[in-house]
Design an enzyme around this catalytic site. Structure first.
Site, PDB file in Angstrom:
ATOM      1  N   ASN A  61       2.052  -2.436  -1.402  1.00 41.76           N
ATOM      2  CA  ASN A  61       3.526  -2.096  -1.623  1.00 41.76           C
ATOM      3  C   ASN A  61       3.667  -1.551  -2.860  1.00 41.76           C
ATOM      4  OD1 ASN A  61       4.933  -2.978   0.516  1.00 41.76           O
ATOM      5  ND2 ASN A  61       5.481  -4.784  -0.219  1.00 41.76           N
ATOM      6  N   ASP A 116       6.524  -9.555   6.813  1.00 40.87           N
ATOM      7  CA  ASP A 116       5.842  -8.206   5.931  1.00 40.87           C
ATOM      8  C   ASP A 116       4.911  -9.237   4.725  1.00 40.87           C
ATOM      9  OD1 ASP A 116       6.592  -6.570   7.724  1.00 40.87           O
ATOM     10  OD2 ASP A 116       8.311  -6.008   6.587  1.00 40.87           O
ATOM     11  N   GLY A 117       5.669 -10.316   4.291  1.00 43.21           N
ATOM     12  CA  GLY A 117       4.980 -10.885   3.153  1.00 43.21           C
ATOM     13  C   GLY A 117       3.668 -11.610   3.571  1.00 43.21           C
ATOM     14  N   THR A 151      10.021   1.140   0.486  1.00 45.10           N
ATOM     15  CA  THR A 151      11.321   0.542   1.159  1.00 45.10           C
ATOM     16  C   THR A 151      11.250  -1.055   0.526  1.00 45.10           C
ATOM     17  OG1 THR A 151       9.928  -0.024   2.901  1.00 45.10           O
ATOM     18  CG2 THR A 151      11.506   1.644   3.294  1.00 45.10           C
ATOM     19  N   ALA A 152      10.585  -1.584  -0.214  1.00 43.84           N
ATOM     20  CA  ALA A 152      10.502  -2.656  -0.834  1.00 43.84           C
ATOM     21  C   ALA A 152      11.074  -2.940  -2.255  1.00 43.84           C
ATOM     22  CB  ALA A 152       9.047  -3.409  -0.892  1.00 43.84           C
TER      23      ALA A 152
END
Ligand code: NAP
Length: 266
Positions: A123, A50-51, A163-164
């Site tokens: 995010n 995801d990063g 969610t992060a």
């Protein structure tokens, strides 16, 4: 008509191996792999975690071109396709058997004595003071003063980012179909000396959060947008709103957001 695709990958050995294999298979299927991303690119293939998707968005300035995420990272919340499913992914893509999942993004406008600076994030945008010191910030929503916040800072998350970092701070998980921003305090101080909100505030997508340092000592601020850091002195004001830019991920499975959240977090 030529069908141009672009591959963006992180620098791990596994991703390099998968990229080589993917390139050959894409070409065989009739797609053209281009070395540069431009407005004619019909698809971006992102290899990594995801990063890596967060880095892609920053490096390519939030393209609205659809993205397929091939997961070689750890969590893979955005990045859905396991490397062993590449053949099926190419087939389904060429058949048009997919849906698009759109994610809202957040943007800021930082006004300092030296000028105006802007960032966008998928995010979150976190606003913090000097490392190891609490920061005191006046918080307004749509120009109505809300409160003086004291603590380590504020995390302003999109539903996709809920969610992060937001989740680690005790914020709520939000379905990305909702159009809102979540403002979660980072280590808020709450005593007879300082009163700060302790839980997340949810703002409608049309609202603007304004943050002003309470005094000169608080005007040296750090912004962390999707993990990238920008430091500013003599900040006068930071405004944060939802951005119009959307991130469009291609989905081949019919898993709902909540099926996925359950499998990764709950
Ligand atoms: P990283 O430290 O390498 O990884 C952070 C972890 O967060 C990875 O496991 C990543 O997944 C995962 N992640 C990223 N976006 C996510 C999302 N929307 N939902 C669920 N998990 C997600 O840093 P990075 O990979 O560059 O990611 C930057 C992000 O780290 C920031 O945007 C922030 O949200 C998060 N962060 C979290 C904390 C915390 O939880 N205390 C503190 C600072 C930053 P992959 O394994 O698939 O890459």
């Amino acid at each position: 008509m030529s069908r141009k695709v672009f591959i963006y990958a992180n620098t791990t050995e596994a991703s390099a191996r998968i990229e080589k294999n993917l390139r050959t298979k894409l070409i065989k299927s009739g797609l053209q792999v281009h070395e540069e991303f431009n407005k004619d690119t019909e698809l971006i293939l992102c290899i990594g975690g995801d990063g890596t998707l967060l880095n892609l968005m920053q490096d390519l300035e939030f393209p609205e071109t659809p993205v397929v995420g091939i997961n070689t990272g750890h969590l893979g919340f955005f990045q859905e396709i396991p490397p062993e499913k590449i053949d099926d992914m190419i087939y389904q893509y060429n058949q048009g058997n997919y849906t698009l999942q759109s994610f809202s993004t957040v943007k800021d406008c930082v006004t300092t004595a030296d000028g105006v600076f802007r960032h966008t994030a998928l995010n979150e945008i976190a606003v913090k003071g000097l490392p190891n010191y609490p920061v005191h910030l006046n918080i307004s929503i749509n120009a109505s003063f809300i409160e003086r916040f004291s603590g380590d800072g504020l995390c302003v998350a999109t539903p996709a980012g809920s969610t992060a970092y937001n989740y680690s701070l005790g914020g709520s998980i939000v379905d990305p179909r909702l159009h809102l921003l979540q403002v979660t305090p980072i280590a808020p101080m709450n005593s007879i000396a300082y009163r700060s909100f302790l839980t997340s505030l949810l703002l409608p997508g049309s609202d603007t959060l304004s943050i002003q340092p309470c005094n000169d000592a608080d005007s040296q601020l750090t912004l962390v947008y999707d993990g990238r850091v920008a430091e500013y002195k003599q900040v006068k004001e930071i405004q944060i709103t939802l951005s119009r830019k959307k991130v469009n991920m291609i989905r081949f499975s019919h898993l709902s957001f909540w099926d996925k959240a359950k499998s990764k977090f709950l």
